[in-house]
Design an enzyme around this catalytic site. Structure first.
Site, PDB file in Angstrom:
ATOM      1  N   HIS A   1       0.820  -1.211   0.000  1.00 58.15           N
ATOM      2  CA  HIS A   1       0.000   0.000   0.000  1.00 58.15           C
ATOM      3  C   HIS A   1       0.859   1.269   0.000  1.00 58.15           C
ATOM      4  O   HIS A   1       0.409   2.330   0.420  1.00 58.15           O
ATOM      5  CB  HIS A   1      -0.936  -0.003   1.210  1.00 58.15           C
ATOM      6  CG  HIS A   1      -1.897  -1.150   1.227  1.00 58.15           C
ATOM      7  ND1 HIS A   1      -3.203  -1.051   0.782  1.00 58.15           N
ATOM      8  CD2 HIS A   1      -1.731  -2.440   1.600  1.00 58.15           C
ATOM      9  CE1 HIS A   1      -3.806  -2.225   0.900  1.00 58.15           C
ATOM     10  NE2 HIS A   1      -2.927  -3.085   1.400  1.00 58.15           N
TER      11      HIS A   1
ATOM     12  N   HIS B   1      -1.507   3.413  -5.052  1.00 55.39           N
ATOM     13  CA  HIS B   1      -1.710   1.960  -5.092  1.00 55.39           C
ATOM     14  C   HIS B   1      -3.174   1.622  -5.329  1.00 55.39           C
ATOM     15  O   HIS B   1      -4.057   2.474  -5.195  1.00 55.39           O
ATOM     16  CB  HIS B   1      -1.230   1.313  -3.792  1.00 55.39           C
ATOM     17  CG  HIS B   1      -1.990   1.761  -2.574  1.00 55.39           C
ATOM     18  ND1 HIS B   1      -1.690   2.914  -1.891  1.00 55.39           N
ATOM     19  CD2 HIS B   1      -3.061   1.211  -1.932  1.00 55.39           C
ATOM     20  CE1 HIS B   1      -2.524   3.067  -0.876  1.00 55.39           C
ATOM     21  NE2 HIS B   1      -3.376   2.044  -0.884  1.00 55.39           N
TER      22      HIS B   1
ATOM     23  N   ASP C   1      -6.259  -1.036  -4.317  1.00 51.43           N
ATOM     24  CA  ASP C   1      -6.731  -2.005  -3.336  1.00 51.43           C
ATOM     25  C   ASP C   1      -7.484  -3.137  -4.024  1.00 51.43           C
ATOM     26  O   ASP C   1      -8.249  -2.911  -4.970  1.00 51.43           O
ATOM     27  CB  ASP C   1      -7.698  -1.351  -2.342  1.00 51.43           C
ATOM     28  CG  ASP C   1      -6.991  -0.471  -1.324  1.00 51.43           C
ATOM     29  OD1 ASP C   1      -5.752  -0.566  -1.208  1.00 51.43           O
ATOM     30  OD2 ASP C   1      -7.698   0.286  -0.626  1.00 51.43           O
TER      31      ASP C   1
ATOM     32  N   HIS D   1      -8.377  -6.668   0.834  1.00 53.42           N
ATOM     33  CA  HIS D   1      -7.880  -5.674   1.784  1.00 53.42           C
ATOM     34  C   HIS D   1      -8.850  -5.483   2.949  1.00 53.42           C
ATOM     35  O   HIS D   1      -8.419  -5.300   4.098  1.00 53.42           O
ATOM     36  CB  HIS D   1      -7.645  -4.353   1.051  1.00 53.42           C
ATOM     37  CG  HIS D   1      -7.144  -3.246   1.919  1.00 53.42           C
ATOM     38  ND1 HIS D   1      -6.174  -3.419   2.879  1.00 53.42           N
ATOM     39  CD2 HIS D   1      -7.479  -1.917   1.972  1.00 53.42           C
ATOM     40  CE1 HIS D   1      -5.932  -2.269   3.485  1.00 53.42           C
ATOM     41  NE2 HIS D   1      -6.715  -1.355   2.960  1.00 53.42           N
TER      42      HIS D   1
ATOM     43  N   HIS E   1     -14.843   1.339   2.247  1.00 53.70           N
ATOM     44  CA  HIS E   1     -14.172   0.297   1.469  1.00 53.70           C
ATOM     45  C   HIS E   1     -15.147  -0.811   1.088  1.00 53.70           C
ATOM     46  O   HIS E   1     -15.196  -1.259  -0.070  1.00 53.70           O
ATOM     47  CB  HIS E   1     -13.027  -0.326   2.281  1.00 53.70           C
ATOM     48  CG  HIS E   1     -11.704   0.340   2.091  1.00 53.70           C
ATOM     49  ND1 HIS E   1     -11.207   1.255   2.996  1.00 53.70           N
ATOM     50  CD2 HIS E   1     -10.756   0.224   1.121  1.00 53.70           C
ATOM     51  CE1 HIS E   1     -10.013   1.664   2.584  1.00 53.70           C
ATOM     52  NE2 HIS E   1      -9.718   1.055   1.451  1.00 53.70           N
TER      53      HIS E   1
ATOM     54  N   GLU F   1      -5.756   4.690  -4.362  1.00 56.46           N
ATOM     55  CA  GLU F   1      -5.441   5.638  -3.294  1.00 56.46           C
ATOM     56  C   GLU F   1      -4.064   6.251  -3.542  1.00 56.46           C
ATOM     57  O   GLU F   1      -3.214   5.659  -4.199  1.00 56.46           O
ATOM     58  CB  GLU F   1      -5.474   4.926  -1.939  1.00 56.46           C
ATOM     59  CG  GLU F   1      -6.854   4.380  -1.585  1.00 56.46           C
ATOM     60  CD  GLU F   1      -6.864   3.519  -0.346  1.00 56.46           C
ATOM     61  OE1 GLU F   1      -7.908   3.491   0.344  1.00 56.46           O
ATOM     62  OE2 GLU F   1      -5.844   2.837  -0.067  1.00 56.46           O
TER      63      GLU F   1
END
Length: 213
Positions: A50, A54, A56, A60, A160, A172
């Site tokens: 991360h 990056h 996800d 995660h 999320h 992100e």
């Protein structure tokens, strides 16, 4: 006609900002060979998945969720829209998003005050739960934000989960300070990793849409 290309990725170095300034998340470059010990210079990279900009994967935040190789390039290469949300304080909610009229299938990138932060800001701008649920109900393709987290201080990770449970891509750590609001062609290329929860990525925006047309 030449198109402007924006590299909206964070520069990875040992002093790069990391989530909550946790030392265990800091990247480290180790010289394993130099010209005093061998005939070449080689470096080993110690890197959290991360780190910096990056992507996800569902794993995660979702137990037994899909891993990073299930995020396909066709989800990461295509048209996107940068929204100017630099006036938002705190969480980006449904009321902040509605004036921008999100559409099904869109990939939306949020330009906020975060893009000016060179150090980690514990009060970073994030996507609130009601904003995430609103976008998920519309059926967007993906979300990108210029903070190191798409959520903040959510014990249940509702933001999320609202997105990843519907296979909505999360990027992100974008850097959007110099990018005007508008439509772009995006290429987001994660490291080709497998079996884990995220991957660092190089993300570029090409001025205009339909770059491959």
């Amino acid at each position: 006609m030449a198109r402007t290309i924006y590299d909206v990725s964070m520069l990875i170095h040992e002093g790069v900002q990391v989530y909550k300034n946790k030392d265990e998340k800091r990247p480290r470059f180790e010289t394993t060979s130099d010209f005093s010990t061998g005939s070449s210079h080689e470096t080993r990279i110690h890197l959290d998945a991360h780190t910096g900009t990056h992507i996800d994967a569902p794993l995660h935040m979702i137990p037994d969720g899909k891993t990073i190789e299930t995020v396909k390039l066709k989800q990461l290469v295509g048209n996107c829209r940068v929204l100017d949300l630099t006036d938002v304080e705190g969480g980006i909610g449904r009321a902040d998003l509605e004036p921008h009229k999100p559409q099904p299938g869109e990939f939306l990138l949020f330009k906020t005050k975060n893009s000016w932060d060179e150090e980690f800001n514990y009060e970073f701008i994030y996507l609130a739960q009601d904003g995430a649920e609103y976008l998920a109900d519309i059926g967007i393709t993906g979300v990108g934000i210029d903070g190191l987290g798409v959520e903040r201080a959510q014990p249940g990770h509702e933001t999320h989960t609202a997105l990843l449970s519907k296979d909505i891509v999360i990027i992100e750590g974008l850097r959007l300070k110099n990018v005007p609001a508008g439509e772009y062609f995006m290429v987001a290329a994660p490291l080709k990793l497998t079996g884990i929860d995220a991957a660092p990525a190089r993300v570029m925006l090409f001025e205009g849409v339909g770059f491959l047309d």
